[in-house]
Motif scaffolding. Sequence first.
Motif, mmCIF file in Angstrom:
data_model
loop_
_atom_site.group_PDB
_atom_site.id
_atom_site.type_symbol
_atom_site.label_atom_id
_atom_site.label_comp_id
_atom_site.label_asym_id
_atom_site.label_seq_id
_atom_site.Cartn_x
_atom_site.Cartn_y
_atom_site.Cartn_z
ATOM 1 N N LEU A 106 -76.644 50.462 51.098
ATOM 2 C CA LEU A 106 -76.393 50.861 49.703
ATOM 3 C C LEU A 106 -77.704 50.685 48.947
ATOM 4 O O LEU A 106 -77.958 49.660 48.330
ATOM 5 C CB LEU A 106 -75.268 49.995 49.110
ATOM 6 C CG LEU A 106 -73.899 50.207 49.761
ATOM 7 C CD1 LEU A 106 -72.961 49.042 49.469
ATOM 8 C CD2 LEU A 106 -73.268 51.513 49.300
ATOM 9 N N LYS A 107 -78.559 51.686 49.046
ATOM 10 C CA LYS A 107 -79.963 51.594 48.628
ATOM 11 C C LYS A 107 -80.149 50.940 47.266
ATOM 12 O O LYS A 107 -80.722 49.882 47.146
ATOM 13 C CB LYS A 107 -80.604 52.996 48.611
ATOM 14 C CG LYS A 107 -80.900 53.510 50.033
ATOM 15 C CD LYS A 107 -82.229 52.953 50.575
ATOM 16 C CE LYS A 107 -82.463 53.349 52.033
ATOM 17 N NZ LYS A 107 -81.467 52.808 52.977
ATOM 18 N N ILE A 152 -74.206 43.627 45.794
ATOM 19 C CA ILE A 152 -73.809 43.130 47.115
ATOM 20 C C ILE A 152 -73.414 41.667 46.924
ATOM 21 O O ILE A 152 -74.210 40.872 46.441
ATOM 22 C CB ILE A 152 -75.004 43.206 48.098
ATOM 23 C CG1 ILE A 152 -75.587 44.609 48.137
ATOM 24 C CG2 ILE A 152 -74.591 42.708 49.469
ATOM 25 C CD1 ILE A 152 -74.717 45.687 48.668
ATOM 26 N N LYS A 175 -72.272 47.675 41.229
ATOM 27 C CA LYS A 175 -73.218 48.031 42.300
ATOM 28 C C LYS A 175 -73.984 46.803 42.773
ATOM 29 O O LYS A 175 -75.218 46.796 42.830
ATOM 30 C CB LYS A 175 -74.194 49.111 41.809
ATOM 31 C CG LYS A 175 -73.490 50.437 41.496
ATOM 32 C CD LYS A 175 -74.453 51.612 41.544
ATOM 33 C CE LYS A 175 -73.668 52.935 41.558
ATOM 34 N NZ LYS A 175 -74.468 54.070 41.980
ATOM 35 N N ILE A 227 -65.431 54.160 48.344
ATOM 36 C CA ILE A 227 -66.725 54.880 48.308
ATOM 37 C C ILE A 227 -67.014 55.366 49.737
ATOM 38 O O ILE A 227 -66.503 54.782 50.696
ATOM 39 C CB ILE A 227 -67.863 53.935 47.834
ATOM 40 C CG1 ILE A 227 -67.895 52.632 48.671
ATOM 41 C CG2 ILE A 227 -67.689 53.604 46.349
ATOM 42 C CD1 ILE A 227 -69.025 51.676 48.303
ATOM 43 N N TRP A 274 -78.298 49.301 45.312
ATOM 44 C CA TRP A 274 -77.432 48.189 44.888
ATOM 45 C C TRP A 274 -78.216 46.884 44.975
ATOM 46 O O TRP A 274 -79.098 46.747 45.825
ATOM 47 C CB TRP A 274 -76.178 48.097 45.767
ATOM 48 C CG TRP A 274 -75.213 49.238 45.571
ATOM 49 C CD1 TRP A 274 -75.529 50.535 45.285
ATOM 50 C CD2 TRP A 274 -73.779 49.180 45.647
ATOM 51 N NE1 TRP A 274 -74.396 51.292 45.194
ATOM 52 C CE2 TRP A 274 -73.296 50.493 45.406
ATOM 53 C CE3 TRP A 274 -72.860 48.165 45.899
ATOM 54 C CZ2 TRP A 274 -71.940 50.792 45.412
ATOM 55 C CZ3 TRP A 274 -71.503 48.473 45.904
ATOM 56 C CH2 TRP A 274 -71.064 49.779 45.648
ATOM 57 N N GLU A 300 -69.302 54.895 51.740
ATOM 58 C CA GLU A 300 -69.860 53.854 52.634
ATOM 59 C C GLU A 300 -68.850 52.740 52.923
ATOM 60 O O GLU A 300 -69.125 51.816 53.700
ATOM 61 C CB GLU A 300 -71.113 53.216 52.015
ATOM 62 C CG GLU A 300 -72.218 54.186 51.632
ATOM 63 C CD GLU A 300 -72.022 54.840 50.264
ATOM 64 O OE1 GLU A 300 -72.908 55.566 49.807
ATOM 65 O OE2 GLU A 300 -70.927 54.632 49.653
ATOM 66 N N TYR A 318 -76.236 45.299 54.133
ATOM 67 C CA TYR A 318 -75.582 46.100 53.093
ATOM 68 C C TYR A 318 -76.626 46.709 52.152
ATOM 69 O O TYR A 318 -76.483 47.844 51.706
ATOM 70 C CB TYR A 318 -74.616 45.239 52.285
ATOM 71 C CG TYR A 318 -73.304 44.915 52.966
ATOM 72 C CD1 TYR A 318 -73.023 45.355 54.266
ATOM 73 C CD2 TYR A 318 -72.333 44.173 52.318
ATOM 74 C CE1 TYR A 318 -71.828 45.052 54.877
ATOM 75 C CE2 TYR A 318 -71.115 43.864 52.929
ATOM 76 C CZ TYR A 318 -70.874 44.308 54.216
ATOM 77 O OH TYR A 318 -69.684 44.003 54.828
ATOM 78 N N ARG A 319 -77.699 45.951 51.866
ATOM 79 C CA ARG A 319 -78.714 46.463 50.921
ATOM 80 C C ARG A 319 -79.448 47.654 51.543
ATOM 81 O O ARG A 319 -79.901 48.542 50.832
ATOM 82 C CB ARG A 319 -79.662 45.334 50.503
ATOM 83 C CG ARG A 319 -78.989 44.361 49.549
ATOM 84 C CD ARG A 319 -79.866 43.239 49.005
ATOM 85 N NE ARG A 319 -79.004 42.329 48.230
ATOM 86 C CZ ARG A 319 -78.364 41.292 48.785
ATOM 87 N NH1 ARG A 319 -78.521 41.020 50.083
ATOM 88 N NH2 ARG A 319 -77.550 40.523 48.059
ATOM 89 N N GLU A 372 -65.307 59.179 52.800
ATOM 90 C CA GLU A 372 -66.495 59.580 53.579
ATOM 91 C C GLU A 372 -66.376 61.030 54.027
ATOM 92 O O GLU A 372 -67.269 61.847 53.838
ATOM 93 C CB GLU A 372 -66.657 58.669 54.798
ATOM 94 C CG GLU A 372 -67.916 58.989 55.587
ATOM 95 C CD GLU A 372 -67.956 58.347 56.962
ATOM 96 O OE1 GLU A 372 -66.883 58.022 57.518
ATOM 97 O OE2 GLU A 372 -69.071 58.194 57.475
ATOM 98 N N VAL A 381 -68.521 43.640 48.372
ATOM 99 C CA VAL A 381 -69.408 44.152 47.315
ATOM 100 C C VAL A 381 -68.667 44.116 45.981
ATOM 101 O O VAL A 381 -67.451 43.960 45.959
ATOM 102 C CB VAL A 381 -69.850 45.608 47.598
ATOM 103 C CG1 VAL A 381 -70.689 45.727 48.847
ATOM 104 C CG2 VAL A 381 -68.628 46.534 47.661
ATOM 105 N N ALA A 434 -68.304 46.827 43.553
ATOM 106 C CA ALA A 434 -68.647 48.253 43.425
ATOM 107 C C ALA A 434 -68.901 48.641 41.971
ATOM 108 O O ALA A 434 -69.790 49.421 41.663
ATOM 109 C CB ALA A 434 -67.531 49.105 44.017
#
Length: 410
Positions: free
Chosen positions: A406-407, A209, A207, A367, A409, A369, A402-403, A95, A202, A204
């Motif tokens: 993490l737009k 959730i 991508k 990541i 995802w 996030e 989370y959604r 981050e 997640v 990752a």
Amino acid sequence: VTLAACGGSDSGSTGGSKSSGELSGTVTWWDTSTVGSEDKVFKKLAEGFTKKHPKVTVKYVNVPFGEAQNKFKNAAQSGSGAPDVIRSEVAWTPEFADLGYLAPLDGTPALKNQDDFLAQAAASTKYNGKTYAVPQVIDSMGLFYNKKIFKEAGVEAPKNIAELKTAAAKIKEKTGKTGLYLRGDDAYWFLSFLYGEGGDMVDAENKKITIDNEAGVKAFKTVKDLVDSKAAITDATNGWDNMQAAFKDGKVAMMINGPWALADTYAGKEFADKANLGIAPVPAGSAGQGAPQGGHNLAVYAGSKNLDASYAFAEYMSSAESQAQVTKELSLLPTRQSVYLQSEVAGNEKVGFFKPAVDKAVERPWIPEGGSLFAPLVTEYTKVLTGQTTPEQGAKTVGDGYRKLLKDWK
Ligand SMILES: C[C@H]1O[C@H](O[C@H]2[C@H](O)[C@@H](O)[C@@H](O[C@H]3[C@H](O)[C@@H](O)[C@@H](O[C@H]4[C@H](O)[C@@H](O)[C@@H](O)O[C@@H]4CO)O[C@@H]3CO)O[C@@H]2CO)[C@H](O)[C@H](O)[C@@H]1N[C@H]1C[C@@H](CO)[C@H](O)[C@@H](O)[C@@H]1O
């Protein structure tokens, strides 16, 4: 303008140590280690740097783990008050790097002998093809248990949830004590159960959730059942202190914890005789056994006015010699392969337990996030444990959170 650009431009400014090549100036280091058990060891080690570099003053500042991340972001953003070096938890590092607040270490003295680092420890220091920190300690979690209570109850270390409940029932019956203290105000304590059901926060790589899939719901049911069945006690707040007190006073027979808890645990009356502390792998769930990977890195602030001394300080604090000293005094886990080969470290019983746990620890997504996944999770985790929401609803709420985070995802 990202700070990294500013940092680069004035790295040769005052406080640097260009001329004689001899390092000079001040290095301010924010350490997040636990006050009263770990901090004095790290402070002493840090001050040892000036023995090697008499013209450098090390300013040791202990900043509580719960405050340091935001404090550093605010200082770095405002361009004033940030330290030269920060103890950056594994999830903070990507981050901070993404925000441009860390100096890339590639090609600097900080990365001397970088091939000696454990791959899983180095992983959290890499971001977008560059290296932004050096790993200081790596950790995972295990089942801590009180051998005296186990003997009194005639139980062995449970290997799975069913055995955990059986052992807890026998401990209650034979000694009147509770089996497990399950920390309820920190979602890190949920991860072993989530992995045990084959779940994760997640996926990752794809991508996705996954916290609210079937495995995630099952994990919430598992922890809720441990409390409802009285196999475990928990608290919605002040979990660290309550967990440590309950275990150190012998009120509970077991707790799940990591190497960073050893120094404080040994200060408890039940473990004045260190041999009374047993450590086993965290109990497996229906799909397998796994504990999370955690730890801390040392990162250099991109806007530091003394990059040269900061690079050297980071290298010194994570050197094989420094790591061996920290393991000797605190039984924390080194991040260098070579240190595990040193006889004193190889002979350290707690390292002998935790290293295999680290080797098979479930790695997290490094990541930017990654750290932010815990706040939405802990809210629902605590509510499930205290009966304020159902496992199904709790999991769904986290997934929705989370959604938003993490737009793109799924
Ligand atoms: C909520 C937090 O979620 C995540 O943290 C995860 C973390 O990612 C996990 O790895 C795990 O960390 C392990 C750790 O690996 C393990 O070593 C040990 O650390 C010991 C040290 O060993 C011991 O020396 C001493 O330091 O003490 C350390 C702590 O004991 O235990 C840690 C687990 O405690 O679990 C963390 C979750 O706790 C976020 O990353 C944030 O931290 C976030 N907090 C923010 C929240 C912001 C407001 O929302 C607030 O404004 C912000 O200021 C707060 O920062």
